[in-house]
Enzyme design. Structure first.
Site, PDB file in Angstrom:
ATOM      1  N   CYS A 257      -2.549   4.800   8.193  1.00  0.00           N
ATOM      2  CA  CYS A 257      -2.807   4.054   9.424  1.00  0.00           C
ATOM      3  C   CYS A 257      -1.735   4.300  10.462  1.00  0.00           C
ATOM      4  O   CYS A 257      -1.966   4.142  11.642  1.00  0.00           O
ATOM      5  CB  CYS A 257      -2.894   2.561   9.131  1.00  0.00           C
ATOM      6  SG  CYS A 257      -3.912   2.220   7.718  1.00  0.00           S
TER       7      CYS A 257
ATOM      8  N   ASN B 202       0.800  -1.212   0.000  1.00  0.00           N
ATOM      9  CA  ASN B 202       0.000   0.000   0.000  1.00  0.00           C
ATOM     10  C   ASN B 202       0.844   1.278   0.000  1.00  0.00           C
ATOM     11  O   ASN B 202       0.408   2.312  -0.474  1.00  0.00           O
ATOM     12  CB  ASN B 202      -0.965   0.016   1.196  1.00  0.00           C
ATOM     13  CG  ASN B 202      -0.310  -0.418   2.491  1.00  0.00           C
ATOM     14  OD1 ASN B 202       0.259  -1.512   2.573  1.00  0.00           O
ATOM     15  ND2 ASN B 202      -0.371   0.423   3.496  1.00  0.00           N
TER      16      ASN B 202
ATOM     17  N   GLY C 158     -13.799  -2.958   0.012  1.00  0.00           N
ATOM     18  CA  GLY C 158     -14.634  -2.097  -0.817  1.00  0.00           C
ATOM     19  C   GLY C 158     -14.080  -0.700  -1.022  1.00  0.00           C
ATOM     20  O   GLY C 158     -14.004  -0.203  -2.153  1.00  0.00           O
ATOM     21  N   HIS C 159     -13.657  -0.067   0.067  1.00  0.00           N
ATOM     22  CA  HIS C 159     -13.342   1.365  -0.041  1.00  0.00           C
ATOM     23  C   HIS C 159     -12.026   1.659  -0.750  1.00  0.00           C
ATOM     24  O   HIS C 159     -11.687   2.821  -0.964  1.00  0.00           O
ATOM     25  CB  HIS C 159     -13.401   2.051   1.326  1.00  0.00           C
ATOM     26  CG  HIS C 159     -12.250   1.780   2.244  1.00  0.00           C
ATOM     27  ND1 HIS C 159     -11.299   2.734   2.521  1.00  0.00           N
ATOM     28  CD2 HIS C 159     -11.898   0.692   2.951  1.00  0.00           C
ATOM     29  CE1 HIS C 159     -10.423   2.240   3.386  1.00  0.00           C
ATOM     30  NE2 HIS C 159     -10.764   0.995   3.660  1.00  0.00           N
TER      31      HIS C 159
ATOM     32  N   GLN D  88      -4.910  -3.788  -2.114  1.00  0.00           N
ATOM     33  CA  GLN D  88      -4.469  -2.710  -3.013  1.00  0.00           C
ATOM     34  C   GLN D  88      -4.425  -3.140  -4.479  1.00  0.00           C
ATOM     35  O   GLN D  88      -4.269  -2.294  -5.355  1.00  0.00           O
ATOM     36  CB  GLN D  88      -3.081  -2.209  -2.602  1.00  0.00           C
ATOM     37  CG  GLN D  88      -3.070  -1.391  -1.327  1.00  0.00           C
ATOM     38  CD  GLN D  88      -3.828  -0.067  -1.439  1.00  0.00           C
ATOM     39  OE1 GLN D  88      -4.141   0.408  -2.539  1.00  0.00           O
ATOM     40  NE2 GLN D  88      -4.131   0.517  -0.303  1.00  0.00           N
TER      41      GLN D  88
HETATM   42  C1  LIG Z   1      -6.543  -0.541   3.436  1.00  0.00           C
HETATM   43  C2  LIG Z   1      -5.816  -1.826   3.521  1.00  0.00           C
HETATM   44  C3  LIG Z   1      -6.244  -2.840   4.400  1.00  0.00           C
HETATM   45  C4  LIG Z   1      -7.391  -2.650   5.361  1.00  0.00           C
HETATM   46  O1  LIG Z   1      -8.634  -2.560   4.739  1.00  0.00           O
HETATM   47  P1  LIG Z   1      -9.846  -1.917   5.554  1.00  0.00           P
HETATM   48  O2  LIG Z   1     -11.038  -2.182   4.716  1.00  0.00           O
HETATM   49  O3  LIG Z   1      -9.531  -0.462   5.692  1.00  0.00           O
HETATM   50  O4  LIG Z   1      -9.896  -2.623   6.870  1.00  0.00           O
HETATM   51  C5  LIG Z   1      -5.556  -4.015   4.413  1.00  0.00           C
HETATM   52  N1  LIG Z   1      -4.495  -4.215   3.614  1.00  0.00           N
HETATM   53  C6  LIG Z   1      -4.047  -3.284   2.755  1.00  0.00           C
HETATM   54  C7  LIG Z   1      -2.898  -3.582   1.880  1.00  0.00           C
HETATM   55  C8  LIG Z   1      -4.695  -2.054   2.691  1.00  0.00           C
HETATM   56  O5  LIG Z   1      -4.245  -1.126   1.853  1.00  0.00           O
END
Ligand SMILES: *Cc1c(COP(=O)(O)O)cnc(C)c1O
Length: 390
Positions: A324, A150, A199-200, A178
């Site tokens: 994060c 990420n 999803g997001h 990602q």
């Molecule tokens: C954003 C992300 C997550 C966590 O996903 P959420 O839906 O925010 O809990 C896990 N792994 C990676 C690589 C991410 O970028």
């Protein structure tokens, strides 16, 4: 002032098509998909349509898809399921550059008495395959390695990793949060047992995710209760968001090739211009093997946080380290694992693009960033000729 949003690895805009698909299920069609009546049944059918759409994007069968509340839950569930179903295997393998959803879960298991191996990466963020091979033993329950990072966008050799693990008979989970929707993924010819998505990160709402579980993989649910998701994930479904995730996957599938080339062109333009216009700038990560939307650039001898604040004043959203871990002053664990020098870690900024970015936005960022860097360098206590040098 309009916002130029270049923080799509943190979260994405909900696509208008997604919102439209969801709206009826928030307004009128509020039935419980588990109900016997027709009112609930129509919701159940729509969830199954969403499941088929998610499955199609990654080449899975619909019944291999389990809906969850987020990427984090998918990651936790996958690793936990492996250690629950192989109780005599007390060893877990992951990498030093995982998302906290995997890394901190591994640390949690370590505190519970599991042996955990955190595999190293090289200076370009590439996995050490020999270290992986040497880490495996008869006690290894699961290997969890991300599909794409990420922070840097670096893509891991999931096919080779999976091939090795198949030979050794060890479960393989990949956090593909990602990667899904950005690069083509087909689990039919990819040796992974479990795969997480969220999803997001692909223009669906926050608070919904999915876990792919290959048919025949032993599985233990993480959330225990009712019989939803055929006993694999209890709790009344987040109906509208699941439907949104389905629509987002359909959109991603229709446009994946076109969009990744569009976004990649914008990213390359941005990266090349910033490297050219900002002295002492360098890209972090393997540029030959990256997500098309991500660039992580170190502007040495300036603070990433200071850069972000200045960019924010211009309405430009980016990120330093990962969202994060920011809020704490901890430098990025990913860049540290890559051995990026201290002055470069502190000056690192991640720009992550999406289908909604325009050429005009990128040109505007190319005007602003070099001016901001120049200004900050002039103010910096360890400016180019100061303490930070050498
Ligand atoms: C954003 C992300 C997550 C966590 O996903 P959420 O839906 O925010 O809990 C896990 N792994 C990676 C690589 C991410 O970028």
């Amino acid at each position: 002032m309009s916002v130029i949003y270049l923080d799509n690895n943190a979260t994405t805009a909900v696509a208008p098509e997604v919102l439209e698909e969801m709206a009826p299920y928030l307004r009128d069609l509020y039935g419980n998909p588990s109900s016997m009546h027709t009112f609930g049944g129509q919701v159940r059918r729509k969830i199954e349509e969403a499941r088929a759409r998610v499955a199609a994007l990654i080449g899975a069968d619909p019944d291999e898809i389990v809906f969850t509340s987020c990427g984090t839950e998918s990651d936790n569930t996958a690793v936990m399921s492996a250690v629950e179903t192989y109780p005599h295997r007390r060893h877990v393998v992951t990498t030093r550059v995982e998302h906290p959803a995997v890394l901190n879960f591994a640390r949690h298991l370590a505190r519970k008495g599991f042996r955990v191996t955190y595999l190293p990466v090289d200076s370009l963020g590439r996995l050490d395959m020999d270290a992986l091979s040497e880490a495996l033993d008869d006690e290894t329950a699961v290997v969890s390695i991300m599909y794409a990072n990420n922070e840097t966008g670096v893509i891991f050799p999931v096919r080779r990793i999976g091939g090795l693990l198949r030979e050794r008979g060890i479960l393989f989970h990949t956090d593909a949060v990602q990667a899904v929707g950005k690069v083509p993924i087909n689990v039919k010819d990819l040796p992974v047992d479990m795969l997480s998505l969220s999803g997001h990160k692909l223009h669906a709402p926050k608070g919904v995710g999915a876990l792919y579980v290959r048919k025949g993989t032993r599985f233990h649910p993480y959330i225990i209760g009712g019989h939803q998701e055929r006993g694999r994930r209890a709790g009344t479904e987040n109906v509208a968001s699941i439907i949104g995730l389905g629509k987002a996957c359909e959109l991603a599938m229709q446009a994946l090739e076109r969009e990744s080339s569009y976004v990649g062109t914008l990213r390359d333009r941005l990266e090349q211009a910033l490297l050219q216009l900002c002295p002492d700038a360098m890209v972090n990560g393997d540029t030959g093997n990256r997500l098309p939307n991500t660039t992580n650039i170190s502007f040495q001898y300036v603070e990433g946080e200071a850069i972000l604040l200045r960019l924010d004043e211009h309405g430009i959203c980016a990120s330093s380290g990962s969202a994060c871990t920011s809020g704490s002053l901890q430098p990025s664990h990913v860049l540290r694992a890559m051995g990026v020098p201290f002055t470069a870690i502190h000056g690192s900024v991640r720009f992550s693009l999406s289908r909604y970015n325009t050429e005009a936005e990128i040109e505007r960022v190319i005007e602003i960033v070099p001016a901001v860097i120049k200004e900050l360098r002039e103010l910096s206590p360890y400016g180019r000729n100061g303490l930070g040098q050498g």
